[in-house]
Design a protein around this motif. Structure first.
Motif, PDB file in Angstrom:
ATOM      1  N   THR A   7       0.843  -1.196   0.000  1.00 21.83           N
ATOM      2  CA  THR A   7       0.000   0.000   0.000  1.00 21.83           C
ATOM      3  C   THR A   7       0.881   1.250   0.000  1.00 21.83           C
ATOM      4  O   THR A   7       2.083   1.179   0.286  1.00 21.83           O
ATOM      5  CB  THR A   7      -0.906   0.044   1.241  1.00 21.83           C
ATOM      6  N   VAL A   8       0.267   2.372  -0.310  1.00 24.77           N
ATOM      7  CA  VAL A   8       1.020   3.629  -0.294  1.00 24.77           C
ATOM      8  C   VAL A   8       1.575   3.902   1.103  1.00 24.77           C
ATOM      9  O   VAL A   8       2.735   4.320   1.256  1.00 24.77           O
ATOM     10  CB  VAL A   8       0.136   4.803  -0.756  1.00 24.77           C
ATOM     11  N   LYS A   9       0.759   3.640   2.119  1.00 26.82           N
ATOM     12  CA  LYS A   9       1.207   3.855   3.498  1.00 26.82           C
ATOM     13  C   LYS A   9       2.408   2.973   3.820  1.00 26.82           C
ATOM     14  O   LYS A   9       3.388   3.426   4.420  1.00 26.82           O
ATOM     15  CB  LYS A   9       0.068   3.567   4.465  1.00 26.82           C
ATOM     16  N   GLU A  10       2.324   1.709   3.407  1.00 27.51           N
ATOM     17  CA  GLU A  10       3.440   0.783   3.638  1.00 27.51           C
ATOM     18  C   GLU A  10       4.669   1.237   2.860  1.00 27.51           C
ATOM     19  O   GLU A  10       5.799   1.138   3.347  1.00 27.51           O
ATOM     20  CB  GLU A  10       3.047  -0.630   3.213  1.00 27.51           C
ATOM     21  N   GLY A  11       4.446   1.739   1.657  1.00 26.60           N
ATOM     22  CA  GLY A  11       5.551   2.224   0.838  1.00 26.60           C
ATOM     23  C   GLY A  11       6.252   3.401   1.473  1.00 26.60           C
ATOM     24  O   GLY A  11       7.485   3.482   1.479  1.00 26.60           O
ATOM     25  N   MET A  12       5.475   4.326   2.028  1.00 27.74           N
ATOM     26  CA  MET A  12       6.075   5.491   2.684  1.00 27.74           C
ATOM     27  C   MET A  12       6.870   5.076   3.919  1.00 27.74           C
ATOM     28  O   MET A  12       7.944   5.604   4.193  1.00 27.74           O
ATOM     29  CB  MET A  12       4.993   6.506   3.049  1.00 27.74           C
ATOM     30  N   ASN A  13       6.342   4.111   4.654  1.00 30.80           N
ATOM     31  CA  ASN A  13       7.052   3.609   5.835  1.00 30.80           C
ATOM     32  C   ASN A  13       8.364   2.941   5.446  1.00 30.80           C
ATOM     33  O   ASN A  13       9.400   3.143   6.090  1.00 30.80           O
ATOM     34  CB  ASN A  13       6.170   2.626   6.606  1.00 30.80           C
ATOM     35  N   GLU A  14       8.332   2.137   4.367  1.00 29.01           N
ATOM     36  CA  GLU A  14       9.541   1.472   3.887  1.00 29.01           C
ATOM     37  C   GLU A  14      10.566   2.506   3.412  1.00 29.01           C
ATOM     38  O   GLU A  14      11.779   2.337   3.620  1.00 29.01           O
ATOM     39  CB  GLU A  14       9.197   0.511   2.752  1.00 29.01           C
ATOM     40  N   SER A  15      10.085   3.541   2.756  1.00 30.40           N
ATOM     41  CA  SER A  15      10.982   4.601   2.282  1.00 30.40           C
ATOM     42  C   SER A  15      11.663   5.293   3.454  1.00 30.40           C
ATOM     43  O   SER A  15      12.866   5.575   3.417  1.00 30.40           O
ATOM     44  CB  SER A  15      10.188   5.615   1.451  1.00 30.40           C
ATOM     45  N   GLU A  16      10.889   5.569   4.502  1.00 33.22           N
ATOM     46  CA  GLU A  16      11.460   6.154   5.719  1.00 33.22           C
ATOM     47  C   GLU A  16      12.551   5.250   6.283  1.00 33.22           C
ATOM     48  O   GLU A  16      13.644   5.711   6.639  1.00 33.22           O
ATOM     49  CB  GLU A  16      10.375   6.332   6.781  1.00 33.22           C
ATOM     50  N   MET A  17      12.234   3.965   6.391  1.00 35.44           N
ATOM     51  CA  MET A  17      13.178   3.022   6.979  1.00 35.44           C
ATOM     52  C   MET A  17      14.471   2.933   6.168  1.00 35.44           C
ATOM     53  O   MET A  17      15.563   2.809   6.735  1.00 35.44           O
ATOM     54  CB  MET A  17      12.534   1.640   7.100  1.00 35.44           C
ATOM     55  N   THR A  18      14.345   3.022   4.849  1.00 36.53           N
ATOM     56  CA  THR A  18      15.536   2.969   3.998  1.00 36.53           C
ATOM     57  C   THR A  18      16.486   4.112   4.322  1.00 36.53           C
ATOM     58  O   THR A  18      17.679   3.913   4.536  1.00 36.53           O
ATOM     59  CB  THR A  18      15.133   3.029   2.508  1.00 36.53           C
ATOM     60  N   THR A  19      15.949   5.339   4.366  1.00 37.50           N
ATOM     61  CA  THR A  19      16.796   6.500   4.627  1.00 37.50           C
ATOM     62  C   THR A  19      17.329   6.501   6.049  1.00 37.50           C
ATOM     63  O   THR A  19      18.500   6.790   6.287  1.00 37.50           O
ATOM     64  CB  THR A  19      16.016   7.800   4.353  1.00 37.50           C
ATOM     65  N   VAL A  20      16.475   6.151   7.012  1.00 33.69           N
ATOM     66  CA  VAL A  20      16.914   6.099   8.410  1.00 33.69           C
ATOM     67  C   VAL A  20      18.036   5.078   8.584  1.00 33.69           C
ATOM     68  O   VAL A  20      19.011   5.324   9.297  1.00 33.69           O
ATOM     69  CB  VAL A  20      15.726   5.770   9.340  1.00 33.69           C
TER      70      VAL A  20
END
Length: 496
Positions: A393-406
């Motif tokens: 989902t878009v929400k899951e995608g945004m969370n994964e994107s955050e985790m990648t950068t963090v």
């Protein structure tokens, strides 16, 4: 040059133009096809060093080897950090908590000065805190006050300033202030410390009593009229006095550090006997909270970067329909996750372009930092494809994107390379990383084939539209993170 072919991040800053993208394209294609051709016959580090020398005549063999190893080491660290963060989240920890542990690891190997540089936003706060302590301890004649109650005054400033450091670290709006007399002495029952909101409105009042023991402190409170004021006492006395606390606290839960009577007396004695004034330092503020707040800011930067979609659009424009001999191998690498070679090849091409002045915003950027940008870009492309396919989902995608950068910034923090940490955060999580990352991600997508590239663009647009909407509405957690992010620059212009 119009808005349609420039990655506009700021009116005075362009991380990548379409012309630069066109000049970068053949280098990336050459590197990728060379990697695929030699991946089964040459070790990755040796291939990269050779390819770097083939493209940069001035590089010596040793310099090429050094750059090659730096790129590979950085990408390995990124992968290890990503797995570490994923495992931490599976165990119930937040990404901010994981990030804080990385920062703790980094600062444990630094001196105070390096740590202050690392936690840049605290520098001013610490300096201000120290100055106010000095003002409390020193008389107008610049000599040490011999007031026997000096420890009480020191305690008031200590609570106010440690609260302010912790508030700044956690992003709280509240600030504490010691109410000092204006030449007329302290009034009877006067308030000692107040906590104010951003409008200057007092939200809490404290009366501070630092007596020798709990009985003396209770007696002091009983002999005054302190209605409307909260009781602040020395650490260890709060449990013996009704409604007393050993810290001051704001409505959002930020607290000062506790201070015992003995420690306050030691600070007084050092000042009066030895002329020594104790400074507040990072050991006296909540470094874990500081680190967790930085983690939130990094996560906000990731979401902010997700709202910049022009780079992906330029990639679509110049790569769509382009035949890349390595497309099948790139697609397999992205699907399987065994994409180290792909990331190495893209990073090598980008480093060559930076050294040749083709990508001006990356000139002088360490190879390891460029590798970090590439890692984030490729991972975000895989996320975008999954969003487009409906696998995420878009929400899951945004969370994964955050985790990648963090995870990338956390990995950099764990390496503890001093100044490189600060510049790395600014480049990877800032406008340069966001602008160039979109193009790099789109390029890798189209190198895997037009179908994959189109899905990457579709997924990216879904993420972009949602994040933009959330920011404009200003009502979501995402918006709050972005507004608090230290890397934010002229958002209204970005999304106009």
């Amino acid at each position: 040059m119009g808005k349609e072919n420039v990655l506009l991040i700021d009116q005075d800053f362009q991380p990548l133009t379409e012309e630069e993208c066109q000049n970068l394209k053949p280098i990336m294609k050459q590197f990728m096809e060379s990697y695929i051709k030699h991946k089964d016959t040459m070790e990755l580090d040796k291939w990269l060093a050779l390819e770097l020398r083939n493209n940069l005549d001035r590089l010596s063999e040793d310099e090429a080897k050094k750059i090659s190893q730096e790129i590979i080491d950085s990408l390995k660290t990124d992968e290890e950090s990503r797995e570490s963060l994923k495992n931490a989240v599976k165990q119930g920890r937040s990404k901010e908590s994981w990030f804080a542990s990385q920062v703790k690891n980094a600062t444990s190997r630094m001196g105070t000065k390096q740590t202050v540089n690392y936690l840049q936003e605290l520098d001013e706060s610490i300096s201000t805190s120290n100055q106010r302590l000095y003002d409390t301890i020193l008389t107008k004649s610049n000599s040490i006050s011999q007031n026997p109650n000096l420890d009480g005054f020191i305690a008031e400033q200590y609570h106010a300033q440690t609260f302010n450091m912790n508030a700044k670290a956690s992003g709280s709006q509240y600030r504490a202030e010691v109410l000092e007399p204006n030449g007329h002495g302290y009034g009877k029952n006067s308030v000692d410390i107040v906590i104010k909101d951003t409008k200057g409105k007092i939200v809490r009042k404290y009366q501070s009593k630092y007596c020798k023991d709990s009985k003396s402190t209770k007696r002091a409170f009983d002999h005054g009229d302190y209605r409307g004021q909260r009781k602040l006492v020395a650490d260890g006395q709060e449990e013996l006095i009704k409604n007393a606390s050993n810290v001051i606290e704001s409505p959002d839960g930020v607290k000062s550090n506790s201070l015992s009577k003995d420690d306050a007396l030691k600070m007084r004695d050092e000042a009066q006997k030895n002329g020594k004034i104790s400074n507040l330092d990072l050991n006296q503020c909540n470094t874990k909270q500081i680190a967790m707040n930085i983690g939130k800011q990094v996560g906000g930067a990731a979401l902010q970067g997700a709202a910049i979609g022009v780079g992906m659009d330029i990639a679509q424009k110049i790569w769509r329909g382009e035949k890349v001999e390595a497309s099948e191998e790139v697609e397999i690498a992205l699907k399987s996750g065994a994409d180290m070679g792909v990331k190495v090849a893209i990073t090598g091409a980008l480093k060559v372009a930076a050294e040749k002045g083709i990508v001006k915003s990356l000139e002088g950027t360490p190879a390891g930092t460029i590798a970090n940008i590439v890692h984030v870009a490729v991972e975000n492309t895989k996320i975008a494809v999954k969003v487009a396919k409906g696998e995420m989902t878009v929400k899951e995608g945004m969370n994964e994107s955050e985790m990648t950068t963090v995870s990338v910034i956390g990995g950099l923090a764990g390496m503890a390379k001093g100044a490189e940490i600060g510049t790395g955060i600014g480049t990877i999580a800032g406008p340069i990383g966001a602008g160039i990352g979109g193009f790099i991600g789109g390029t890798v997508g189209y190198m895997a084939g037009s179908k994959v590239g189109d899905m990457a663009v579709e997924g990216k647009r879904k993420l972009t539209s949602i994040v933009k909407e959330k920011i404009k509405l200003g009502t979501s957690k995402i918006s709050s993170k972005i507004k608090d992010n230290c890397v934010t620059r002229k958002l209204s212009f970005w999304f106009s």
